[in-house]
Design a protein around this motif. Structure first.
Motif, PDB file in Angstrom:
ATOM      1  N   TYR A  75       0.842  -1.185  -0.047  1.00  0.00           N
ATOM      2  CA  TYR A  75      -0.119  -0.213   0.005  1.00  0.00           C
ATOM      3  C   TYR A  75       0.881   1.365  -0.053  1.00  0.00           C
ATOM      4  CZ  TYR A  75      -4.262  -2.510   1.056  1.00  0.00           C
ATOM      5  OH  TYR A  75      -5.420  -3.492   1.210  1.00  0.00           O
ATOM      6  N   ASP A  76       0.356   2.260  -0.578  1.00  0.00           N
ATOM      7  CA  ASP A  76       0.970   3.467  -0.502  1.00  0.00           C
ATOM      8  C   ASP A  76      -0.160   4.308   0.228  1.00  0.00           C
ATOM      9  OD1 ASP A  76       2.914   5.747  -1.658  1.00  0.00           O
ATOM     10  OD2 ASP A  76       1.022   6.578  -2.435  1.00  0.00           O
ATOM     11  N   THR A  77       0.251   5.023   1.435  1.00  0.00           N
ATOM     12  CA  THR A  77      -0.691   5.514   2.358  1.00  0.00           C
ATOM     13  C   THR A  77      -0.220   6.775   2.720  1.00  0.00           C
ATOM     14  OG1 THR A  77      -1.044   3.422   3.292  1.00  0.00           O
ATOM     15  CG2 THR A  77      -1.643   5.105   4.507  1.00  0.00           C
ATOM     16  N   HIS A  78      -1.105   7.765   2.636  1.00  0.00           N
ATOM     17  CA  HIS A  78      -0.762   9.299   3.215  1.00  0.00           C
ATOM     18  C   HIS A  78      -1.671   9.456   4.461  1.00  0.00           C
ATOM     19  CE1 HIS A  78       1.617  10.485  -0.245  1.00  0.00           C
ATOM     20  NE2 HIS A  78       0.951   9.605  -0.785  1.00  0.00           N
ATOM     21  N   TYR A  79      -0.934  10.067   5.513  1.00  0.00           N
ATOM     22  CA  TYR A  79      -1.889  10.580   6.535  1.00  0.00           C
ATOM     23  C   TYR A  79      -1.717  11.962   6.608  1.00  0.00           C
ATOM     24  CZ  TYR A  79      -1.248   5.530   7.877  1.00  0.00           C
ATOM     25  OH  TYR A  79      -1.201   3.997   7.999  1.00  0.00           O
ATOM     26  N   ARG A  80      -2.956  12.598   6.834  1.00  0.00           N
ATOM     27  CA  ARG A  80      -2.881  13.990   6.679  1.00  0.00           C
ATOM     28  C   ARG A  80      -3.642  14.700   7.889  1.00  0.00           C
ATOM     29  NH1 ARG A  80      -3.563  12.888   0.902  1.00  0.00           N
ATOM     30  NH2 ARG A  80      -1.397  13.441  -0.068  1.00  0.00           N
ATOM     31  N   ARG A  81      -3.280  15.589   8.601  1.00  0.00           N
ATOM     32  CA  ARG A  81      -3.887  16.458   9.543  1.00  0.00           C
ATOM     33  C   ARG A  81      -4.378  17.557   8.452  1.00  0.00           C
ATOM     34  NH1 ARG A  81      -3.740  15.497  15.135  1.00  0.00           N
ATOM     35  NH2 ARG A  81      -5.371  17.252  16.115  1.00  0.00           N
ATOM     36  N   LEU A  82      -5.876  17.642   8.685  1.00  0.00           N
ATOM     37  CA  LEU A  82      -6.539  18.566   7.793  1.00  0.00           C
ATOM     38  C   LEU A  82      -6.641  19.888   8.338  1.00  0.00           C
ATOM     39  CD1 LEU A  82      -9.334  16.301   6.264  1.00  0.00           C
ATOM     40  CD2 LEU A  82      -7.107  16.684   5.400  1.00  0.00           C
ATOM     41  N   ARG A  83      -6.951  19.722   9.738  1.00  0.00           N
ATOM     42  CA  ARG A  83      -7.265  20.888  10.719  1.00  0.00           C
ATOM     43  C   ARG A  83      -6.939  20.454  12.132  1.00  0.00           C
ATOM     44  NH1 ARG A  83     -13.069  22.382   8.801  1.00  0.00           N
ATOM     45  NH2 ARG A  83     -13.432  21.919  10.762  1.00  0.00           N
ATOM     46  N   PRO A  84      -6.895  21.135  12.972  1.00  0.00           N
ATOM     47  CA  PRO A  84      -6.700  20.658  14.418  1.00  0.00           C
ATOM     48  C   PRO A  84      -7.626  19.575  14.815  1.00  0.00           C
ATOM     49  CG  PRO A  84      -6.186  23.034  14.283  1.00  0.00           C
ATOM     50  CD  PRO A  84      -6.772  22.734  13.101  1.00  0.00           C
ATOM     51  N   ASP A  85      -8.781  19.820  14.242  1.00  0.00           N
ATOM     52  CA  ASP A  85      -9.884  18.809  14.711  1.00  0.00           C
ATOM     53  C   ASP A  85     -10.355  17.759  13.671  1.00  0.00           C
ATOM     54  OD1 ASP A  85     -11.278  20.563  13.105  1.00  0.00           O
ATOM     55  OD2 ASP A  85     -13.148  20.744  13.890  1.00  0.00           O
ATOM     56  N   ARG A  86      -9.649  17.877  12.650  1.00  0.00           N
ATOM     57  CA  ARG A  86      -9.913  16.749  11.463  1.00  0.00           C
ATOM     58  C   ARG A  86      -8.663  15.934  11.040  1.00  0.00           C
ATOM     59  NH1 ARG A  86     -15.175  16.909   9.983  1.00  0.00           N
ATOM     60  NH2 ARG A  86     -16.158  19.151  10.442  1.00  0.00           N
ATOM     61  N   TRP A  87      -8.551  14.820  10.742  1.00  0.00           N
ATOM     62  CA  TRP A  87      -7.682  13.851  10.244  1.00  0.00           C
ATOM     63  C   TRP A  87      -7.969  13.019   9.254  1.00  0.00           C
ATOM     64  CZ3 TRP A  87      -6.456   8.628  10.189  1.00  0.00           C
ATOM     65  CH2 TRP A  87      -5.015   8.427  10.218  1.00  0.00           C
ATOM     66  N   ALA A  88      -7.330  12.629   8.041  1.00  0.00           N
ATOM     67  CA  ALA A  88      -7.617  11.726   6.940  1.00  0.00           C
ATOM     68  C   ALA A  88      -6.339  10.982   6.502  1.00  0.00           C
ATOM     69  CB  ALA A  88      -8.156  12.425   5.859  1.00  0.00           C
ATOM     70  N   SER A  89      -6.952   9.755   6.177  1.00  0.00           N
ATOM     71  CA  SER A  89      -5.919   8.896   5.555  1.00  0.00           C
ATOM     72  C   SER A  89      -6.315   8.345   4.125  1.00  0.00           C
ATOM     73  CB  SER A  89      -5.396   7.657   6.310  1.00  0.00           C
ATOM     74  OG  SER A  89      -6.077   6.859   6.298  1.00  0.00           O
ATOM     75  N   ARG A  90      -5.472   7.912   3.234  1.00  0.00           N
ATOM     76  CA  ARG A  90      -5.751   7.440   2.073  1.00  0.00           C
ATOM     77  C   ARG A  90      -4.685   6.412   1.668  1.00  0.00           C
ATOM     78  NH1 ARG A  90      -3.395   6.971  -2.679  1.00  0.00           N
ATOM     79  NH2 ARG A  90      -2.171   8.727  -2.336  1.00  0.00           N
TER      80      ARG A  90
END
Length: 182
Positions: A75-90
């Motif tokens: 897997y190629d995975t990215h973890y991103r903090r979008l804002r202080p109250d939101r997080w996402a991964s792909r």
């Protein structure tokens, strides 16, 4: 194509809990019991605090009364903090090869494209946001299979749908275990 989503509220959970679990690849078999037998992740040189980039090798195992399969996936995975109250991964597979014998890795892998076709590619998305007394966690899974043997098409749909629910419940249990150990 199989596409399933699910959402779960986890009281007392934090974005940092999810981030810790998602990046703790060696413990995936403990967190995601019965579905993963091995995992390792390597942070990529282009990683930043805003975009943590990993390549992960994960052995996925799936069993029913009638059949068992195991896949070696990358897997190629990215973890991103979008804002202080939101997080996402792909996470997106860049390779998925079926083991010839799910109980004996010594038998090797089928050549790419010559397996049973139950899992060709998969993308998994996680979205986490602070909410009240904890977090809301959404898992979104899109998987592709190739033409499968007659009579086995239902299996890919059933396993894909159940996998989303199980991932969410496993995440909740892993977060609960983290808080018991703290």
């Amino acid at each position: 194509m199989h596409h399933f989503s699910g959402v779960l509220h986890i009281p007392g959970g934090t974005i940092e809990d999810v981030r810790h679990i998602m990046e703790d690849y060696p413990n995936y078999p403990k967190y995601y019991k019965d579905d993963l037998s091995r995992a390792k992740g390597v942070i990529q040189p282009d990683s930043t605090q805003a975009d943590e980039h990993f390549h992960a090798e994960i052995t996925i195992t799936q069993s029913t009364v009638w059949m068992s399969v195991a896949y070696n996936t990358i897997y190629d995975t990215h973890y991103r903090r979008l804002r202080p109250d939101r997080w996402a991964s792909r996470s997106a597979t860049i390779s998925s090869q079926e083991w010839r014998d799910p109980k004996n890795e010594g038998a090797g892998l089928y050549p790419d494209g010559e397996d049973h076709g139950l899992l060709w590619r998969a993308n998994t998305y996680w979205f986490v946001r602070n909410s009240g007394d904890g977090i809301d966690v959404e898992a979104d899974s899109i998987s592709l299979s190739r033409p499968v043997p007659t009579g086995f098409g239902w299996w890919g749909v059933k396993r894909s749908k159940e996998a989303v629910s199980k991932m969410l419940l496993d995440m909740k249990a892993a977060i609960a275990a983290l808080h018991r150990l703290s």
